[in-house]
Design an enzyme around this catalytic site. Sequence first.
Site, mmCIF file in Angstrom:
data_model
loop_
_atom_site.group_PDB
_atom_site.id
_atom_site.type_symbol
_atom_site.label_atom_id
_atom_site.label_comp_id
_atom_site.label_asym_id
_atom_site.label_seq_id
_atom_site.Cartn_x
_atom_site.Cartn_y
_atom_site.Cartn_z
ATOM 1 N N ASP A 150 4.481 29.890 46.138
ATOM 2 C CA ASP A 150 3.251 29.641 46.889
ATOM 3 C C ASP A 150 3.439 29.804 48.397
ATOM 4 O O ASP A 150 2.475 30.019 49.131
ATOM 5 C CB ASP A 150 2.760 28.217 46.602
ATOM 6 C CG ASP A 150 2.853 27.868 45.128
ATOM 7 O OD1 ASP A 150 1.809 27.749 44.481
ATOM 8 O OD2 ASP A 150 3.985 27.726 44.612
ATOM 9 N N LEU A 154 12.656 25.917 58.362
ATOM 10 C CA LEU A 154 11.492 25.991 57.486
ATOM 11 C C LEU A 154 10.656 27.189 57.940
ATOM 12 O O LEU A 154 9.665 27.050 58.659
ATOM 13 C CB LEU A 154 10.694 24.687 57.563
ATOM 14 C CG LEU A 154 9.780 24.375 56.378
ATOM 15 C CD1 LEU A 154 9.426 22.897 56.361
ATOM 16 C CD2 LEU A 154 8.518 25.211 56.390
ATOM 17 N N ALA A 155 11.084 28.365 57.537
ATOM 18 C CA ALA A 155 10.450 29.604 58.001
ATOM 19 C C ALA A 155 10.855 30.726 57.048
ATOM 20 O O ALA A 155 11.987 31.195 57.087
ATOM 21 C CB ALA A 155 10.874 29.932 59.429
ATOM 22 N N GLU A 156 9.923 31.125 56.199
ATOM 23 C CA GLU A 156 10.265 32.077 55.148
ATOM 24 C C GLU A 156 10.571 33.474 55.691
ATOM 25 O O GLU A 156 11.414 34.187 55.144
ATOM 26 C CB GLU A 156 9.125 32.140 54.125
ATOM 27 C CG GLU A 156 9.017 30.928 53.231
ATOM 28 C CD GLU A 156 8.391 29.707 53.902
ATOM 29 O OE1 GLU A 156 8.482 28.601 53.328
ATOM 30 O OE2 GLU A 156 7.804 29.873 55.002
ATOM 31 N N HIS A 214 1.366 24.718 44.385
ATOM 32 C CA HIS A 214 2.635 24.630 43.660
ATOM 33 C C HIS A 214 2.500 25.234 42.266
ATOM 34 O O HIS A 214 3.305 24.933 41.391
ATOM 35 C CB HIS A 214 3.108 23.174 43.569
ATOM 36 C CG HIS A 214 3.504 22.596 44.880
ATOM 37 N ND1 HIS A 214 2.583 22.123 45.784
ATOM 38 C CD2 HIS A 214 4.712 22.454 45.472
ATOM 39 C CE1 HIS A 214 3.212 21.686 46.862
ATOM 40 N NE2 HIS A 214 4.501 21.880 46.693
ATOM 41 N N ILE A 253 5.635 32.066 49.747
ATOM 42 C CA ILE A 253 6.329 33.323 49.994
ATOM 43 C C ILE A 253 5.585 34.199 50.999
ATOM 44 O O ILE A 253 6.156 35.120 51.588
ATOM 45 C CB ILE A 253 6.513 34.108 48.669
ATOM 46 C CG1 ILE A 253 7.663 35.113 48.795
ATOM 47 C CG2 ILE A 253 5.215 34.792 48.240
ATOM 48 C CD1 ILE A 253 8.059 35.736 47.474
ATOM 49 N N GLU A 289 15.507 26.891 52.307
ATOM 50 C CA GLU A 289 15.079 25.545 52.691
ATOM 51 C C GLU A 289 15.617 24.517 51.697
ATOM 52 O O GLU A 289 15.346 24.604 50.504
ATOM 53 C CB GLU A 289 13.546 25.491 52.746
ATOM 54 C CG GLU A 289 12.962 26.402 53.818
ATOM 55 C CD GLU A 289 11.480 26.674 53.612
ATOM 56 O OE1 GLU A 289 10.840 25.917 52.848
ATOM 57 O OE2 GLU A 289 10.974 27.650 54.201
ATOM 58 N N PRO A 293 4.482 34.018 54.164
ATOM 59 C CA PRO A 293 5.029 34.328 55.494
ATOM 60 C C PRO A 293 6.161 35.349 55.454
ATOM 61 O O PRO A 293 6.434 36.013 56.449
ATOM 62 C CB PRO A 293 5.529 32.964 55.995
ATOM 63 C CG PRO A 293 4.708 31.965 55.261
ATOM 64 C CD PRO A 293 4.490 32.569 53.906
ATOM 65 N N GLN A 351 11.441 28.467 48.616
ATOM 66 C CA GLN A 351 11.367 27.195 47.896
ATOM 67 C C GLN A 351 10.294 27.172 46.812
ATOM 68 O O GLN A 351 10.509 26.656 45.723
ATOM 69 C CB GLN A 351 11.139 26.066 48.898
ATOM 70 C CG GLN A 351 11.403 24.693 48.345
ATOM 71 C CD GLN A 351 11.400 23.659 49.454
ATOM 72 O OE1 GLN A 351 10.341 23.196 49.875
ATOM 73 N NE2 GLN A 351 12.584 23.310 49.935
ATOM 74 N N PHE A 352 9.129 27.725 47.108
ATOM 75 C CA PHE A 352 8.052 27.864 46.132
ATOM 76 C C PHE A 352 7.409 29.227 46.335
ATOM 77 O O PHE A 352 7.194 29.648 47.475
ATOM 78 C CB PHE A 352 6.972 26.787 46.321
ATOM 79 C CG PHE A 352 7.406 25.394 45.956
ATOM 80 C CD1 PHE A 352 7.290 24.927 44.660
ATOM 81 C CD2 PHE A 352 7.923 24.554 46.928
ATOM 82 C CE1 PHE A 352 7.685 23.642 44.332
ATOM 83 C CE2 PHE A 352 8.318 23.270 46.613
ATOM 84 C CZ PHE A 352 8.204 22.803 45.306
#
Length: 723
Positions: A478, A451-453, A523, A480, A408, A482, A475-476
């Site tokens: 926090d 936007l989809a882990e 975060h 992870i 992302e 999904p 990205q974070f």
Amino acid sequence: MSNSKATVSSAGEPVAAGLSAAQLIEFYRLMYLSRRTDDREILLKRQQKIFFQISCAGHEALLVAAGLAMKPGYDWFFPYYRDRALCLALGNTVEDQLLQAVGAADDPASGGRQMPSHWTSRQLNIVSPSSSTATQCLHAIGCAEAGRYFTQHPEAAKKADGDYREFKDVKFHADEVVYVSIGEGSTSQGEFWESLNTASNSKLPVLYVVEDNGYAISTPVEANTPGGNISRLISNFPNFHFAEVDGTDAVASYQAMVEAVAYCRSGKGPALVHGHVVRPYSHSLSDDERQYRSEEELQADALRDPISRMQMWLLREGILDAQGINELERKVDEEVQHASDRALAAVLPQPDTILRHVYSEDFDPTTESLERGAEPTADSNERTMLDLINACLQDEMRRDERIVIFGEDVADATRDKELRAGKLKGKGGVFKVTAGLQKEFGNDRAWNSPLAEANITGRAIGMAVRGMKPVVEIQFFDYIWPAMHQMRNELSVMRWRSNGQFSCPLVMRVPIGGYLTGGSIYHSQSGESIFTHTPGVRVIMPSNALDAIGLLRTAIRCDDPVLFLEHKRLYRETFGRSAYPGPNYTIPFGKAKTVKEGKDLTVITYGAVVPRALQAAQRMQREKGVDVEVIDLRSLSPYDWEAIATSVRKTSKVIVAHEDMLSWGYGAEIAARIGDELFHDLDAPVRRVGSMDTFVAYQPLLEDVILPQPEHLFQAMSDLAAF
């Protein structure tokens, strides 16, 4: 059967749907072979000679059609547990499948590690599936992307085919198709929808087959799918070819599959064939469908059984007579009997093989021979951790064209015309770690994902299976979670469950941790112990710039999946800056670093707690004259037990400190092992320091109390020194 009228003709000439009489007879033979293999497994299960059974019954016509419409060893296949008939049509043997049922050492799918019906064949390009539903949809996307990438980057394909240890026979073709199948119940899963998005957007040659037997175990289709029909829900996805077919009709199914495969091969985009099939047997032999299905419904399904329908059609059209049918079925029964006899006599796997293929056996990232020192460069300026991670990514992308980077916001600008014209600076990640990569290497090597882990991770798995080297970013930390399903059930276990046939060596870069002043709940999370608890994945967490570049380079060159945790607070810290050490600087995994020598007390830590432990240790020296040794683990899985044991034997007192919560944290395992193996070397109890057992708050006053600070470490050191 299909309304298409068959005509009796001489051997070899088309009779129906382009199939000759001989091909139609083989079509029926494969269907009947699949059914009789199911029946044999059911018998063996009832005799307690195998341990699980789940059937393909009722799906045979649709799946043989798919197998005959595609090319084994040329196309790629991501099946699910109902796909026995497909795999037989591709070249799997009954013995192959029954060896899996008994869990034999020579089971070619997994060596006795997977349940039956988890089809795997490196030779046939059938990629090892899990029992999780719909996860394979994203793997199919990544596989298709890799095939396309190799046709556009022949040097990457050569490297994958030659240098890369796990893939001596990487095969790709410009018109290859990737098959993926699921049941209608699995279309409820998010991975299915995420995969549709990417397949549609990128016009990927992926053939979806939805095997709709009306039930997800006991849940009827109308409870899973609004309106009870998945075809209606997905019909507006662009670039798709859609077909809905009676999957118990062999000829109609074959026509639908041939058209769908041709559409994919043409480069127009993906296709989806929705086949309405039946389930004449229960979901599995552990299930009793009479508890939730009426007798009238079961009888109606029996009238649509594809085996009896195909048999009657062959008789009616004069392609086979009763004697021919009986002779064919007798030979199949004998084939299944002989395969069963051989499978039951097969040697079982031995306990000493259990740990084989948990990690790569060809490349050991812990060996000291991997270590490469710094080289003199023209640039002696000290750089941050962020800078050197970026430099490593640039180096490695120049070295190996198989490496792609996505996630992302990691690209400079998806709409890159103005970027190329110099009108935009570009983003390159929310922390700027990937800045400039898209600009230098192009859109097909660095790009923004949805936007989809799970999409990021699942696609990377499919690419890595094909021999690419994806380096993806979550990205974070926090966010992870999904991706956790893909990581735990797919990424970590691919090599082990396929008995070494497939693996997915990729790097997941993840910014982690707190100490941000305002990072708050979403975060500031840590949670590394969850992933160090997962076999098959290496977990790395550097605390400074030089370690970051050396360990990341090893991670990228590693044959195993690596979770590379980058502490956000350390990205731009003055602490730990370093000059660029050159493009070959590497640090082996599992080698801790003593960042401060000492003789009175040991602190074992990692990540952002390292500089805080050093502050506390320096204060202990000044104020109390206590000489504290600080060890930075750097590598969490594997970790350096020898360095820990050596230090504890020297100082006899030890603190294990980490940022994550104290209870059930990473330090508990280290502390327990010290107590177990080094008890007689200790002069005091093992102490742990961690965050409070709660979430990280937004208000800095609260965050300072929740997370371990130098003061907390100093107090723990003081207490232990006085023991």
